[in-house]
Write a protein that holds these residues in place. Structure first.
Motif, PDB file in Angstrom:
ATOM      1  N   ASP A 177       0.830  -1.212   0.000  1.00 39.01           N
ATOM      2  CA  ASP A 177       0.000   0.000   0.000  1.00 39.01           C
ATOM      3  C   ASP A 177       0.856   1.250   0.000  1.00 39.01           C
ATOM      4  O   ASP A 177       0.535   2.239  -0.681  1.00 39.01           O
ATOM      5  N   LYS A 178       1.974   1.255   0.718  1.00 40.98           N
ATOM      6  CA  LYS A 178       2.865   2.403   0.779  1.00 40.98           C
ATOM      7  C   LYS A 178       3.505   2.639  -0.583  1.00 40.98           C
ATOM      8  O   LYS A 178       3.590   3.775  -1.063  1.00 40.98           O
ATOM      9  N   ASP A 184       1.560   6.489  -6.799  1.00 37.78           N
ATOM     10  CA  ASP A 184       0.455   7.348  -7.175  1.00 37.78           C
ATOM     11  C   ASP A 184       0.847   8.819  -6.981  1.00 37.78           C
ATOM     12  O   ASP A 184       0.476   9.694  -7.756  1.00 37.78           O
ATOM     13  N   GLY A 185       1.657   9.088  -5.932  1.00 38.52           N
ATOM     14  CA  GLY A 185       2.116  10.452  -5.634  1.00 38.52           C
ATOM     15  C   GLY A 185       3.126  10.903  -6.651  1.00 38.52           C
ATOM     16  O   GLY A 185       3.174  12.070  -7.030  1.00 38.52           O
TER      17      GLY A 185
END
Length: 188
Positions: A177-178, A184-185
């Motif tokens: 998830d990280k 995504d960032g």
């Protein structure tokens, strides 16, 4: 079974020939003929023998042996049934119990010999077999107990592994998830 054959081996056989003893009637009664059984020794022997005489005492010893054998067989039967109902595999013990019951049946006509030695010999076989049944069941119960105890560390290991795998899964999911969030960032 030919009780007469056994009776002819008894000390009473010579008394029948002398006309001093009625073969069956003297012990079993005239009208209500009672089968040979342990209680008969209490009522029949005293008709002809004094209570402190050797024949009377031998009869009481045979009665005691027969009563004890009967009790042992009943106890073994109850034990095998109870253990079977608890889910134990007791086919061997049931087979031995059937043999014991056969020995018991053999004791019945042999009583007519009034041979304490023969009754003791048959009783010894019964006692040995009943002890074998009890020991076999005791061993099975002990093994069952130890199997249950041996499962405790296995269940502890399984639970620890489940906890470790769950923790590892959460850690890997958190890292995934990280990374996804970082990716995504960076894309935006």
């Amino acid at each position: 079974i030919n009780e007469k054959k056994y009776f002819l081996e008894s000390p009473h056989a010579s008394l029948v020939e002398a006309g001093k003893f009625n073969e069956c009637i003297s012990c079993h009664g005239h009208h209500e003929v009672k089968p040979a059984h342990k209680e008969l020794y209490e009522t029949s022997c005293v008709k002809c023998h004094k209570e402190d005489s050797e024949p009377f005492i031998a009869g009481q010893q045979m009665e005691h042996i027969l009563r004890h054998a009967d009790g042992k067989i009943k106890d073994a039967n109850v034990l095998v049934k109870e253990v079977s109902e608890k889910g134990y595999f007791v086919d061997d013990e049931q087979g031995i119990l059937e043999e014991v019951k056969t020995e018991w049946l053999q004791m019945q006509p042999v009583q007519h010999t009034l041979s304490l030695a023969r009754i003791v010999s048959l009783y010894s076989k019964i006692e040995k077999s009943v002890d074998q049944i009890q020991q076999g069941i005791k061993t099975k119960q002990l093994y069952s107990k130890w199997r249950k105890i041996a499962l405790i560390p296995i269940w502890i290991f399984i639970l620890l592994m489940m906890y470790a795998l769950s923790a590892k899964y959460k850690l890997l999911k958190a890292e995934k998830d990280k990374r996804k969030k970082d990716n995504d960032g960076k894309e935006s």
